[in-house]
Design a protein around this motif. Sequence first.
Motif, PDB file in Angstrom:
ATOM      1  N   THR A   1     120.403  33.647  85.619  1.00  0.00           N
ATOM      2  CA  THR A   1     120.560  34.474  84.433  1.00  0.00           C
ATOM      3  C   THR A   1     121.523  35.611  84.721  1.00  0.00           C
ATOM      4  OG1 THR A   1     118.298  33.981  83.728  1.00  0.00           O
ATOM      5  CG2 THR A   1     119.356  35.908  82.756  1.00  0.00           C
ATOM      6  N   ALA A   2     122.495  35.791  83.848  1.00  0.00           N
ATOM      7  CA  ALA A   2     123.458  36.871  84.039  1.00  0.00           C
ATOM      8  C   ALA A   2     122.761  38.212  83.905  1.00  0.00           C
ATOM      9  CB  ALA A   2     124.582  36.754  83.017  1.00  0.00           C
ATOM     10  N   PRO A   3     123.106  39.199  84.727  1.00  0.00           N
ATOM     11  CA  PRO A   3     122.470  40.510  84.606  1.00  0.00           C
ATOM     12  C   PRO A   3     122.807  41.179  83.277  1.00  0.00           C
ATOM     13  CG  PRO A   3     124.333  40.591  86.125  1.00  0.00           C
ATOM     14  CD  PRO A   3     124.104  39.153  85.808  1.00  0.00           C
ATOM     15  N   THR A   4     121.933  42.043  82.839  1.00  0.00           N
ATOM     16  CA  THR A   4     122.125  42.791  81.603  1.00  0.00           C
ATOM     17  C   THR A   4     123.237  43.812  81.801  1.00  0.00           C
ATOM     18  OG1 THR A   4     119.808  42.554  80.952  1.00  0.00           O
ATOM     19  CG2 THR A   4     121.032  44.383  79.987  1.00  0.00           C
ATOM     20  N   SER A   5     124.253  43.772  80.960  1.00  0.00           N
ATOM     21  CA  SER A   5     125.363  44.728  81.068  1.00  0.00           C
ATOM     22  C   SER A   5     125.002  46.017  80.336  1.00  0.00           C
ATOM     23  CB  SER A   5     126.646  44.134  80.492  1.00  0.00           C
ATOM     24  OG  SER A   5     126.478  43.775  79.143  1.00  0.00           O
ATOM     25  N   VAL A   6     125.256  47.146  80.997  1.00  0.00           N
ATOM     26  CA  VAL A   6     124.823  48.449  80.495  1.00  0.00           C
ATOM     27  C   VAL A   6     126.013  49.394  80.356  1.00  0.00           C
ATOM     28  CG1 VAL A   6     123.269  50.408  80.862  1.00  0.00           C
ATOM     29  CG2 VAL A   6     122.613  48.127  81.685  1.00  0.00           C
ATOM     30  N   LEU A   7     126.090  50.066  79.229  1.00  0.00           N
ATOM     31  CA  LEU A   7     127.051  51.146  79.014  1.00  0.00           C
ATOM     32  C   LEU A   7     126.289  52.460  79.113  1.00  0.00           C
ATOM     33  CD1 LEU A   7     129.836  52.267  78.167  1.00  0.00           C
ATOM     34  CD2 LEU A   7     129.130  51.946  75.775  1.00  0.00           C
TER      35      LEU A   7
ATOM     36  N   GLU B   1     118.945  42.976  88.166  1.00  0.00           N
ATOM     37  CA  GLU B   1     118.929  42.436  86.808  1.00  0.00           C
ATOM     38  C   GLU B   1     119.830  43.205  85.842  1.00  0.00           C
ATOM     39  OE1 GLU B   1     115.112  44.960  86.980  1.00  0.00           O
ATOM     40  OE2 GLU B   1     116.582  44.062  88.330  1.00  0.00           O
ATOM     41  N   PHE B   2     120.500  44.257  86.335  1.00  0.00           N
ATOM     42  CA  PHE B   2     121.403  45.053  85.508  1.00  0.00           C
ATOM     43  C   PHE B   2     122.759  45.200  86.186  1.00  0.00           C
ATOM     44  CE2 PHE B   2     117.140  46.551  84.384  1.00  0.00           C
ATOM     45  CZ  PHE B   2     117.181  46.498  82.996  1.00  0.00           C
ATOM     46  N   THR B   3     123.771  45.418  85.381  1.00  0.00           N
ATOM     47  CA  THR B   3     125.091  45.750  85.900  1.00  0.00           C
ATOM     48  C   THR B   3     125.744  46.749  84.960  1.00  0.00           C
ATOM     49  OG1 THR B   3     127.201  44.855  86.690  1.00  0.00           O
ATOM     50  CG2 THR B   3     126.308  43.884  84.679  1.00  0.00           C
ATOM     51  N   VAL B   4     126.572  47.644  85.485  1.00  0.00           N
ATOM     52  CA  VAL B   4     127.210  48.668  84.659  1.00  0.00           C
ATOM     53  C   VAL B   4     128.501  48.114  84.074  1.00  0.00           C
ATOM     54  CG1 VAL B   4     128.279  50.948  84.651  1.00  0.00           C
ATOM     55  CG2 VAL B   4     126.196  50.549  85.987  1.00  0.00           C
ATOM     56  N   ALA B   5     128.555  48.078  82.738  1.00  0.00           N
ATOM     57  CA  ALA B   5     129.755  47.605  82.044  1.00  0.00           C
ATOM     58  C   ALA B   5     130.779  48.714  81.928  1.00  0.00           C
ATOM     59  CB  ALA B   5     129.385  47.080  80.660  1.00  0.00           C
ATOM     60  N   GLY B   6     130.316  49.955  81.817  1.00  0.00           N
ATOM     61  CA  GLY B   6     131.239  51.071  81.669  1.00  0.00           C
ATOM     62  C   GLY B   6     130.513  52.388  81.567  1.00  0.00           C
ATOM     63  N   LEU B   7     131.278  53.473  81.641  1.00  0.00           N
ATOM     64  CA  LEU B   7     130.758  54.829  81.532  1.00  0.00           C
ATOM     65  C   LEU B   7     131.527  55.553  80.441  1.00  0.00           C
ATOM     66  CD1 LEU B   7     130.678  55.759  85.350  1.00  0.00           C
ATOM     67  CD2 LEU B   7     128.784  54.853  83.984  1.00  0.00           C
ATOM     68  N   ALA B   8     130.815  56.280  79.590  1.00  0.00           N
ATOM     69  CA  ALA B   8     131.447  57.021  78.498  1.00  0.00           C
ATOM     70  C   ALA B   8     130.998  58.477  78.542  1.00  0.00           C
ATOM     71  CB  ALA B   8     131.100  56.401  77.147  1.00  0.00           C
TER      72      ALA B   8
ATOM     73  N   ALA C   1     131.763  50.495  73.407  1.00  0.00           N
ATOM     74  CA  ALA C   1     130.802  49.478  72.982  1.00  0.00           C
ATOM     75  C   ALA C   1     131.505  48.381  72.193  1.00  0.00           C
ATOM     76  CB  ALA C   1     129.694  50.112  72.141  1.00  0.00           C
ATOM     77  N   ARG C   2     132.459  48.777  71.379  1.00  0.00           N
ATOM     78  CA  ARG C   2     133.221  47.814  70.582  1.00  0.00           C
ATOM     79  C   ARG C   2     134.064  46.907  71.489  1.00  0.00           C
ATOM     80  NH1 ARG C   2     136.207  51.279  67.590  1.00  0.00           N
ATOM     81  NH2 ARG C   2     134.488  51.508  66.096  1.00  0.00           N
ATOM     82  N   ARG C   3     134.616  47.484  72.548  1.00  0.00           N
ATOM     83  CA  ARG C   3     135.499  46.709  73.423  1.00  0.00           C
ATOM     84  C   ARG C   3     134.743  45.903  74.476  1.00  0.00           C
ATOM     85  NH1 ARG C   3     138.196  47.870  78.302  1.00  0.00           N
ATOM     86  NH2 ARG C   3     137.638  50.088  78.245  1.00  0.00           N
ATOM     87  N   LEU C   4     133.686  46.506  75.064  1.00  0.00           N
ATOM     88  CA  LEU C   4     132.994  45.874  76.187  1.00  0.00           C
ATOM     89  C   LEU C   4     131.839  44.966  75.758  1.00  0.00           C
ATOM     90  CD1 LEU C   4     132.851  48.966  78.581  1.00  0.00           C
ATOM     91  CD2 LEU C   4     134.474  47.059  78.655  1.00  0.00           C
ATOM     92  N   ARG C   5     131.298  45.200  74.561  1.00  0.00           N
ATOM     93  CA  ARG C   5     130.163  44.417  74.048  1.00  0.00           C
ATOM     94  C   ARG C   5     128.998  44.376  75.058  1.00  0.00           C
ATOM     95  NH1 ARG C   5     130.696  43.539  68.707  1.00  0.00           N
ATOM     96  NH2 ARG C   5     129.517  41.591  68.853  1.00  0.00           N
ATOM     97  N   PRO C   6     128.493  45.541  75.474  1.00  0.00           N
ATOM     98  CA  PRO C   6     127.383  45.554  76.437  1.00  0.00           C
ATOM     99  C   PRO C   6     126.094  45.043  75.788  1.00  0.00           C
ATOM    100  CG  PRO C   6     127.731  47.743  75.569  1.00  0.00           C
ATOM    101  CD  PRO C   6     128.855  46.895  75.026  1.00  0.00           C
ATOM    102  N   ASP C   7     125.153  44.639  76.637  1.00  0.00           N
ATOM    103  CA  ASP C   7     123.832  44.233  76.144  1.00  0.00           C
ATOM    104  C   ASP C   7     122.964  45.440  75.823  1.00  0.00           C
ATOM    105  OD1 ASP C   7     124.347  41.419  76.698  1.00  0.00           O
ATOM    106  OD2 ASP C   7     124.086  41.930  78.818  1.00  0.00           O
ATOM    107  N   LEU C   8     123.192  46.529  76.567  1.00  0.00           N
ATOM    108  CA  LEU C   8     122.338  47.714  76.473  1.00  0.00           C
ATOM    109  C   LEU C   8     123.204  48.957  76.579  1.00  0.00           C
ATOM    110  CD1 LEU C   8     119.461  49.066  76.603  1.00  0.00           C
ATOM    111  CD2 LEU C   8     119.566  48.737  79.077  1.00  0.00           C
ATOM    112  N   VAL C   9     122.928  49.954  75.737  1.00  0.00           N
ATOM    113  CA  VAL C   9     123.633  51.233  75.786  1.00  0.00           C
ATOM    114  C   VAL C   9     122.617  52.345  76.034  1.00  0.00           C
ATOM    115  CG1 VAL C   9     125.116  52.862  74.563  1.00  0.00           C
ATOM    116  CG2 VAL C   9     125.390  50.397  74.173  1.00  0.00           C
ATOM    117  N   LEU C  10     122.850  53.138  77.075  1.00  0.00           N
ATOM    118  CA  LEU C  10     122.023  54.318  77.347  1.00  0.00           C
ATOM    119  C   LEU C  10     122.782  55.528  76.839  1.00  0.00           C
ATOM    120  CD1 LEU C  10     120.716  53.685  80.980  1.00  0.00           C
ATOM    121  CD2 LEU C  10     119.717  52.995  78.808  1.00  0.00           C
TER     122      LEU C  10
END
Length: 224
Positions: free
Chosen positions: A9-15, A36-43, A53-62
Amino acid sequence: MPDTSMPGTAPTSVLVVDDHALFREGMGALIERWDEFTVAGLACDGEDAVRLARRLRPDLVLLDVRMPGIGGVEAARRITAEDAGVRVVMLTMSNLGEDVFLALRSGAHGYLSKNEPPERLRDYLAGVMRGETALSSAIAAKVLAEFGMAPVVGVPSRDADHLCPRERDVLRLLVEGLSNDEIAAELGLSEGTVKKHLGRVMTKLHMKNRVQVAVYSVRSGIVD
């Protein structure tokens, strides 16, 4: 804590979104330690969050609640409006702000204190990805106090007669704001057993998530 990710299972991508660089970078580094998580980006602010979020399409945003510009609550509204599948969790230093209600109404799936221990935060985020609503204990108490006076779509309280004593015990602790692992420790059960009990409670009361169950239980008198 054991690895909770599923093989293949691919890890959950997080912004991660926060206007304080130290917290933002630290949260990103912490999340990268969890399999189980990976960082997609930092804002650094709400506008940056919407754009990424529009560009990276993360699974989860904190999302930090208080930020310059459009702020976390408005960012949550815009992000979930553009992508209904993304999960959004708000992070705050304060447990008492009215923003908690605005955030939940704006599509957020959780509202957590920045003071949560790392492993507790990990459990909360994993729960959100399973479809649960994540609320820190103090925040959950405030939500119950506020939303407990609002109309709740549900079933007559007599349906609670079908709850067994153990399900009522789990429900009582849920209303107190305890997480699944805390309920398990309190009752001497496994976390898996607690989840099964909660699932049966939701089915019997025709509710979709733990917040609805808790609010309805207070309003209907199932739990004081």
